[in-house]
Motif scaffolding. Structure first.
Motif, PDB file in Angstrom:
ATOM      1  N   HIS A  15     -11.854   1.893  18.663  1.00 18.69           N
ATOM      2  CA  HIS A  15     -11.030   2.996  19.330  1.00 18.69           C
ATOM      3  C   HIS A  15     -10.784   4.367  18.699  1.00 18.69           C
ATOM      4  O   HIS A  15     -10.972   4.298  17.151  1.00 18.69           O
ATOM      5  N   GLU A  16     -10.267   5.179  19.134  1.00 18.18           N
ATOM      6  CA  GLU A  16      -9.900   6.552  18.498  1.00 18.18           C
ATOM      7  C   GLU A  16      -8.342   6.266  18.068  1.00 18.18           C
ATOM      8  O   GLU A  16      -7.456   5.948  18.772  1.00 18.18           O
ATOM      9  N   ILE A  17      -7.972   6.548  16.985  1.00 14.04           N
ATOM     10  CA  ILE A  17      -6.872   6.376  16.349  1.00 14.04           C
ATOM     11  C   ILE A  17      -6.257   7.571  15.755  1.00 14.04           C
ATOM     12  O   ILE A  17      -7.154   8.626  15.274  1.00 14.04           O
ATOM     13  N   SER A  18      -5.023   7.729  15.468  1.00 15.71           N
ATOM     14  CA  SER A  18      -4.423   8.801  14.422  1.00 15.71           C
ATOM     15  C   SER A  18      -3.971   8.058  13.096  1.00 15.71           C
ATOM     16  O   SER A  18      -3.810   9.231  12.232  1.00 15.71           O
ATOM     17  N   LEU A  19      -3.894   6.926  12.809  1.00 10.39           N
ATOM     18  CA  LEU A  19      -3.445   6.314  11.670  1.00 10.39           C
ATOM     19  C   LEU A  19      -3.854   4.829  11.393  1.00 10.39           C
ATOM     20  O   LEU A  19      -3.710   4.103  12.271  1.00 10.39           O
ATOM     21  N   ILE A  20      -4.336   4.509  10.053  1.00  6.67           N
ATOM     22  CA  ILE A  20      -4.457   3.146   9.821  1.00  6.67           C
ATOM     23  C   ILE A  20      -3.796   2.989   8.546  1.00  6.67           C
ATOM     24  O   ILE A  20      -3.788   3.964   7.599  1.00  6.67           O
ATOM     25  N   GLN A  21      -3.066   1.677   8.306  1.00 11.78           N
ATOM     26  CA  GLN A  21      -2.439   1.622   7.047  1.00 11.78           C
ATOM     27  C   GLN A  21      -3.265   0.008   6.813  1.00 11.78           C
ATOM     28  O   GLN A  21      -3.378  -0.582   7.425  1.00 11.78           O
ATOM     29  N   LEU A  22      -3.702   0.228   5.307  1.00 13.92           N
ATOM     30  CA  LEU A  22      -4.355  -1.100   4.994  1.00 13.92           C
ATOM     31  C   LEU A  22      -4.036  -1.411   3.717  1.00 13.92           C
ATOM     32  O   LEU A  22      -3.171  -0.895   2.705  1.00 13.92           O
ATOM     33  N   LYS A  26      -4.961  -2.337  -4.890  1.00 17.87           N
ATOM     34  CA  LYS A  26      -4.148  -1.705  -5.627  1.00 17.87           C
ATOM     35  C   LYS A  26      -2.824  -1.294  -4.890  1.00 17.87           C
ATOM     36  O   LYS A  26      -1.936  -0.694  -5.485  1.00 17.87           O
ATOM     37  N   GLY A  27      -2.846  -1.740  -3.874  1.00 19.61           N
ATOM     38  CA  GLY A  27      -1.502  -1.520  -2.976  1.00 19.61           C
ATOM     39  C   GLY A  27      -1.759  -0.962  -1.636  1.00 19.61           C
ATOM     40  O   GLY A  27      -2.987  -0.523  -1.242  1.00 19.61           O
ATOM     41  N   SER A  28      -0.881  -1.000  -0.689  1.00 24.02           N
ATOM     42  CA  SER A  28      -1.144  -0.572   0.634  1.00 24.02           C
ATOM     43  C   SER A  28      -1.386   1.040   0.607  1.00 24.02           C
ATOM     44  O   SER A  28      -0.696   1.811  -0.199  1.00 24.02           O
ATOM     45  N   PHE A  29      -2.268   1.442   1.392  1.00 20.97           N
ATOM     46  CA  PHE A  29      -2.376   3.033   1.563  1.00 20.97           C
ATOM     47  C   PHE A  29      -2.759   3.372   3.105  1.00 20.97           C
ATOM     48  O   PHE A  29      -3.075   2.244   3.690  1.00 20.97           O
ATOM     49  N   GLU A  30      -2.475   4.561   3.486  1.00 20.73           N
ATOM     50  CA  GLU A  30      -2.951   4.905   4.712  1.00 20.73           C
ATOM     51  C   GLU A  30      -3.718   6.084   5.040  1.00 20.73           C
ATOM     52  O   GLU A  30      -4.125   6.773   3.911  1.00 20.73           O
ATOM     53  N   ILE A  31      -4.629   5.865   6.044  1.00 19.55           N
ATOM     54  CA  ILE A  31      -5.701   6.993   6.061  1.00 19.55           C
ATOM     55  C   ILE A  31      -5.314   7.932   7.454  1.00 19.55           C
ATOM     56  O   ILE A  31      -4.970   7.307   8.639  1.00 19.55           O
ATOM     57  N   LEU A  32      -5.275   9.278   7.143  1.00 15.54           N
ATOM     58  CA  LEU A  32      -4.715   9.910   8.456  1.00 15.54           C
ATOM     59  C   LEU A  32      -6.231  10.825   8.670  1.00 15.54           C
ATOM     60  O   LEU A  32      -7.112  10.982   7.844  1.00 15.54           O
ATOM     61  N   GLN A  33      -5.931  11.672   9.851  1.00 17.75           N
ATOM     62  CA  GLN A  33      -7.053  12.782  10.216  1.00 17.75           C
ATOM     63  C   GLN A  33      -7.547  13.732   8.968  1.00 17.75           C
ATOM     64  O   GLN A  33      -6.652  13.984   8.127  1.00 17.75           O
ATOM     65  N   ASN A  34      -8.926  13.774   8.657  1.00 19.92           N
ATOM     66  CA  ASN A  34      -9.502  14.764   7.661  1.00 19.92           C
ATOM     67  C   ASN A  34      -9.047  14.136   6.200  1.00 19.92           C
ATOM     68  O   ASN A  34      -8.990  14.839   5.263  1.00 19.92           O
ATOM     69  N   LEU A  42     -10.204  -4.464   0.278  1.00 18.89           N
ATOM     70  CA  LEU A  42      -9.051  -4.773   0.890  1.00 18.89           C
ATOM     71  C   LEU A  42      -8.682  -6.190   0.287  1.00 18.89           C
ATOM     72  O   LEU A  42      -9.600  -6.900   0.139  1.00 18.89           O
ATOM     73  N   GLU A  43      -7.350  -6.472   0.307  1.00 19.73           N
ATOM     74  CA  GLU A  43      -6.703  -7.785   0.297  1.00 19.73           C
ATOM     75  C   GLU A  43      -6.377  -8.500   1.177  1.00 19.73           C
ATOM     76  O   GLU A  43      -6.206  -7.647   2.209  1.00 19.73           O
ATOM     77  N   LYS A  44      -5.820  -9.810   1.138  1.00 22.88           N
ATOM     78  CA  LYS A  44      -5.308 -10.417   2.216  1.00 22.88           C
ATOM     79  C   LYS A  44      -3.967  -9.600   2.670  1.00 22.88           C
ATOM     80  O   LYS A  44      -3.221  -9.423   1.828  1.00 22.88           O
ATOM     81  N   GLY A  45      -3.839  -9.314   3.880  1.00 23.00           N
ATOM     82  CA  GLY A  45      -2.643  -8.567   4.511  1.00 23.00           C
ATOM     83  C   GLY A  45      -2.792  -8.363   5.895  1.00 23.00           C
ATOM     84  O   GLY A  45      -3.643  -8.789   6.443  1.00 23.00           O
ATOM     85  N   LYS A  46      -1.980  -7.276   6.282  1.00 25.16           N
ATOM     86  CA  LYS A  46      -1.925  -6.785   7.744  1.00 25.16           C
ATOM     87  C   LYS A  46      -2.387  -5.357   7.590  1.00 25.16           C
ATOM     88  O   LYS A  46      -2.047  -4.657   6.718  1.00 25.16           O
ATOM     89  N   ILE A  47      -3.264  -5.032   8.626  1.00 27.33           N
ATOM     90  CA  ILE A  47      -3.623  -3.773   9.188  1.00 27.33           C
ATOM     91  C   ILE A  47      -2.894  -3.321  10.012  1.00 27.33           C
ATOM     92  O   ILE A  47      -2.621  -3.970  11.027  1.00 27.33           O
ATOM     93  N   LYS A  48      -2.280  -2.157   9.909  1.00 28.58           N
ATOM     94  CA  LYS A  48      -1.370  -1.382  11.063  1.00 28.58           C
ATOM     95  C   LYS A  48      -2.354  -0.363  11.580  1.00 28.58           C
ATOM     96  O   LYS A  48      -3.036   0.613  10.779  1.00 28.58           O
ATOM     97  N   VAL A  66     -13.212  -1.093   3.220  1.00 24.49           N
ATOM     98  CA  VAL A  66     -13.071  -0.117   3.950  1.00 24.49           C
ATOM     99  C   VAL A  66     -14.069   1.069   3.442  1.00 24.49           C
ATOM    100  O   VAL A  66     -13.638   1.312   2.389  1.00 24.49           O
ATOM    101  N   GLU A  67     -14.347   1.872   4.454  1.00 24.58           N
ATOM    102  CA  GLU A  67     -15.057   3.164   4.237  1.00 24.58           C
ATOM    103  C   GLU A  67     -14.496   4.405   5.127  1.00 24.58           C
ATOM    104  O   GLU A  67     -14.703   3.992   6.366  1.00 24.58           O
TER     105      GLU A  67
END
Length: 84
Positions: A15-22, A26-34, A42-48, A66-67
């Motif tokens: 899908h086309e998305i605007s944000l992903i949190q992984l 070493k801890g949770s992080f987000e990927i945004l446009q550009n 990635l560790e066991k947990g929740k993707i938003k 994740v790449e």
């Protein structure tokens, strides 16, 4: 951004998305446009995921990789399940 989530059995999300949190190793992080190119484990947990239409989706994963490059994100998950 285009997101694909792939498990050993099949591709489970595209899908086309605007944000992903992984859940990074070493801890949770987000990927945004550009976002700068990144490869991370990635560790066991929740993707938003926030889709372009504003809908928020969650997936539980048991780990993976994740790449992100040129606004294309690929998550290779050991196990993944949609969770509300």
């Amino acid at each position: 951004m285009n997101l694909e989530i792939i498990t050993p059995g099949k591709k489970i999300y595209t899908h086309e998305i605007s944000l992903i949190q992984l859940p990074g190793s070493k801890g949770s992080f987000e990927i945004l446009q550009n976002h700068a190119p990144i490869v991370s484990t990635l560790e066991k947990g929740k993707i938003k995921i926030v889709e372009n239409n504003g809908k928020t989706i969650f997936f539980d994963i048991s780990g993976g990789v994740v790449e992100c490059r040129s606004n294309n994100i690929v998550v290779l998950a050991d196990w993944c399940q949609n969770s509300l």
